[in-house]
Design an enzyme around this catalytic site. Sequence first.
Site, PDB file in Angstrom:
ATOM      1  N   LYS A 108     -44.924 135.843  67.711  1.00 33.62           N
ATOM      2  CA  LYS A 108     -43.907 136.746  67.158  1.00 33.62           C
ATOM      3  C   LYS A 108     -42.587 136.377  67.822  1.00 33.62           C
ATOM      4  O   LYS A 108     -42.573 135.851  68.938  1.00 33.62           O
ATOM      5  CB  LYS A 108     -44.258 138.202  67.483  1.00 33.62           C
ATOM      6  CG  LYS A 108     -43.578 139.206  66.587  1.00 33.62           C
ATOM      7  CD  LYS A 108     -44.325 139.333  65.273  1.00 33.62           C
ATOM      8  CE  LYS A 108     -43.797 140.439  64.400  1.00 33.62           C
ATOM      9  NZ  LYS A 108     -44.694 140.639  63.245  1.00 33.62           N
ATOM     10  N   ASP A 148     -39.678 139.377  59.065  1.00 31.76           N
ATOM     11  CA  ASP A 148     -40.211 140.648  59.573  1.00 31.76           C
ATOM     12  C   ASP A 148     -39.060 141.652  59.413  1.00 31.76           C
ATOM     13  O   ASP A 148     -38.143 141.420  58.618  1.00 31.76           O
ATOM     14  CB  ASP A 148     -40.636 140.459  61.044  1.00 31.76           C
ATOM     15  CG  ASP A 148     -41.521 141.592  61.547  1.00 31.76           C
ATOM     16  OD1 ASP A 148     -42.707 141.604  61.229  1.00 31.76           O
ATOM     17  OD2 ASP A 148     -41.013 142.489  62.261  1.00 31.76           O
TER      18      ASP A 148
HETATM   19  P1  NAD Z   1     -38.286 147.716  55.417  1.00 33.71           P
HETATM   20  O1  NAD Z   1     -37.139 147.729  56.340  1.00 33.71           O
HETATM   21  O2  NAD Z   1     -38.252 146.847  54.206  1.00 33.71           O
HETATM   22  O3  NAD Z   1     -38.636 149.195  54.907  1.00 33.71           O
HETATM   23  C1  NAD Z   1     -38.728 150.298  55.730  1.00 33.71           C
HETATM   24  C2  NAD Z   1     -38.657 151.548  54.859  1.00 33.71           C
HETATM   25  O4  NAD Z   1     -38.825 152.689  55.693  1.00 33.71           O
HETATM   26  C3  NAD Z   1     -37.333 151.727  54.142  1.00 33.71           C
HETATM   27  O5  NAD Z   1     -37.588 152.221  52.834  1.00 33.71           O
HETATM   28  C4  NAD Z   1     -36.630 152.809  54.965  1.00 33.71           C
HETATM   29  O6  NAD Z   1     -35.711 153.566  54.202  1.00 33.71           O
HETATM   30  C5  NAD Z   1     -37.829 153.646  55.350  1.00 33.71           C
HETATM   31  N1  NAD Z   1     -37.580 154.535  56.470  1.00 33.71           N
HETATM   32  C6  NAD Z   1     -36.854 154.349  57.598  1.00 33.71           C
HETATM   33  N2  NAD Z   1     -36.846 155.453  58.352  1.00 33.71           N
HETATM   34  C7  NAD Z   1     -37.601 156.367  57.696  1.00 33.71           C
HETATM   35  C8  NAD Z   1     -37.983 157.705  57.956  1.00 33.71           C
HETATM   36  N3  NAD Z   1     -37.574 158.332  59.051  1.00 33.71           N
HETATM   37  N4  NAD Z   1     -38.774 158.346  57.048  1.00 33.71           N
HETATM   38  C9  NAD Z   1     -39.196 157.717  55.923  1.00 33.71           C
HETATM   39  N5  NAD Z   1     -38.862 156.457  55.624  1.00 33.71           N
HETATM   40  C10 NAD Z   1     -38.075 155.793  56.498  1.00 33.71           C
HETATM   41  O7  NAD Z   1     -39.549 147.327  56.353  1.00 33.71           O
HETATM   42  P2  NAD Z   1     -40.956 146.810  55.865  1.00 33.71           P
HETATM   43  O8  NAD Z   1     -40.963 145.321  55.847  1.00 33.71           O
HETATM   44  O9  NAD Z   1     -41.377 147.582  54.658  1.00 33.71           O
HETATM   45  O10 NAD Z   1     -41.839 147.209  57.133  1.00 33.71           O
HETATM   46  C11 NAD Z   1     -42.315 148.523  57.329  1.00 33.71           C
HETATM   47  C12 NAD Z   1     -43.412 148.467  58.371  1.00 33.71           C
HETATM   48  O11 NAD Z   1     -44.454 147.602  57.935  1.00 33.71           O
HETATM   49  C13 NAD Z   1     -43.008 147.942  59.750  1.00 33.71           C
HETATM   50  O12 NAD Z   1     -43.791 148.593  60.711  1.00 33.71           O
HETATM   51  C14 NAD Z   1     -43.407 146.460  59.689  1.00 33.71           C
HETATM   52  O13 NAD Z   1     -43.629 145.902  60.974  1.00 33.71           O
HETATM   53  C15 NAD Z   1     -44.704 146.594  58.910  1.00 33.71           C
HETATM   54  N6  NAD Z   1     -45.141 145.360  58.249  1.00 33.71           N
HETATM   55  C16 NAD Z   1     -44.360 144.744  57.333  1.00 33.71           C
HETATM   56  C17 NAD Z   1     -44.830 143.608  56.699  1.00 33.71           C
HETATM   57  C18 NAD Z   1     -44.038 142.933  55.622  1.00 33.71           C
HETATM   58  O14 NAD Z   1     -44.556 141.989  55.002  1.00 33.71           O
HETATM   59  N7  NAD Z   1     -42.815 143.365  55.328  1.00 33.71           N
HETATM   60  C19 NAD Z   1     -46.093 143.077  57.033  1.00 33.71           C
HETATM   61  C20 NAD Z   1     -46.877 143.734  57.989  1.00 33.71           C
HETATM   62  C21 NAD Z   1     -46.380 144.884  58.583  1.00 33.71           C
END
Ligand code: NAD
Length: 418
Positions: A108, A148
């Site tokens: 990472k 990420d």
């Molecule tokens: P992102 O930034 O695209 O989306 C995050 C979402 O959460 C947004 O819609 C944002 O508005 C919302 N958010 C923020 N604060 C909030 C709150 N207080 N209440 C409700 N919603 C809120 O991020 P992502 O890529 O979707 O990642 C989200 C999670 O998934 C993270 O923990 C990330 O590590 C994990 N993850 C992502 C991937 C990937 O492929 N993108 C893969 C594995 C794990």
Amino acid sequence: MESLTEGALYRNTLRTLESAGDLIKINANALERLKLPRRAVIVSVPVKMDDGRVQIFPGYRVQHNQTLGPFKGGLRYHQSVNLSEVAALSMLMTFKNSLLGLPLGGAKGGITVNPNLLSMNELEHLTRRFTTELNPFIGPDKDIPAPDVGTDSQTMAWMLDTYSMDSGFSQTGVVTGKPIEIGGSHGRECATGLGVVYTIEKALATRNRKIQDAKIAIQGFGKVGMHVAIEAFALGAKILAVSDVSGAIYHPEGINITQLKKYIDENKVLKGFPNAQGIDGEELLELDVDVLAPCALDGTINSTNVDRIKAPIIVEGANGPVTMNANDELCKKGVLIVPDILANGGGVVVSYFEWVQDIVWLFWQEDEVRQKLKTIMYRSFDTVWNFAQEKQENLRISAMGVSLQRLEKAMKLRGQAW
Ligand code: NAD
């Protein structure tokens, strides 16, 4: 080593590792080896800002383990990025890749920066210089970064270009999560959300339920949550509530996700969507639904709200949304929690497909990617489920157990830590 291991996420990950290690009676030397990363690279990244100042950003790449294959894991741009968090996430990538049966190790990386405060020009310079600093440590056969939090396909395109300039010829396999035009894979964008939906289907099936009859609440409407909503809605599930940073919305008969997506494309956030009622973000977590999918933040289900959680199935789209204590309490009550290393593994599975396609220069259609992803997600769920039944353990410890069994065997075969 202290700064590596001092963070809460690192300590929690070690706790799960130790519990699962105990369960499978892992070799003590192998366990000790897995508690620390193989290599941690710290770089300082100078950027000439648009106003002429030079600002230095700390950057990290932690390579945890490469017993199963080249290091693989995302790069995060966020103001809270620190060495210990990156190290813990690199360890989780080792376990996730092993669990999913991929020929990849775990890594990472990240930069401590708020990307929203930088112009596109500054972000490009930051990414290109970071890539140059990491050049000796990454490569298609060594370590393959991916997007990420705070990074995207454009970030990967700049990395690919910089790495290729340094090596003198095009090296598309150095990163995944690239745009399709330069070697990206069909189906990568929706992969994590789609993988979450496949595990929702499997979790419901253990209770003789089908996704078509399920009521689902989703926290977060970003790269993960939005695709969970779109894919589950397409399969006929009722999405009762969704949220983003602007708030949450609810409809007792289910939200029309196609309309919502159109609304968000135009308005950026879901607040104000006319065909649903606004609710508090906390309320969403406490709804009486069949499945709760937290897909936004870590630590969102914790000791302050655990008593009010009603969903019998929780599928972790985000990394670490249920704290250790909340996990123990909910499991005691019979709640089925599909852990992050299993539930959100779809992203790295399709990243792996992208890397393979780049190596052989043969690209697959989206339906082929989806079918192959489904096979891996279903199979991984079944393996974890069977392990949990046999050992009478929860799915979090079981997922780690399955992952450790494969790693331990590979370490033994390679003569590592024996
Ligand atoms: P992102 O930034 O695209 O989306 C995050 C979402 O959460 C947004 O819609 C944002 O508005 C919302 N958010 C923020 N604060 C909030 C709150 N207080 N209440 C409700 N919603 C809120 O991020 P992502 O890529 O979707 O990642 C989200 C999670 O998934 C993270 O923990 C990330 O590590 C994990 N993850 C992502 C991937 C990937 O492929 N993108 C893969 C594995 C794990």
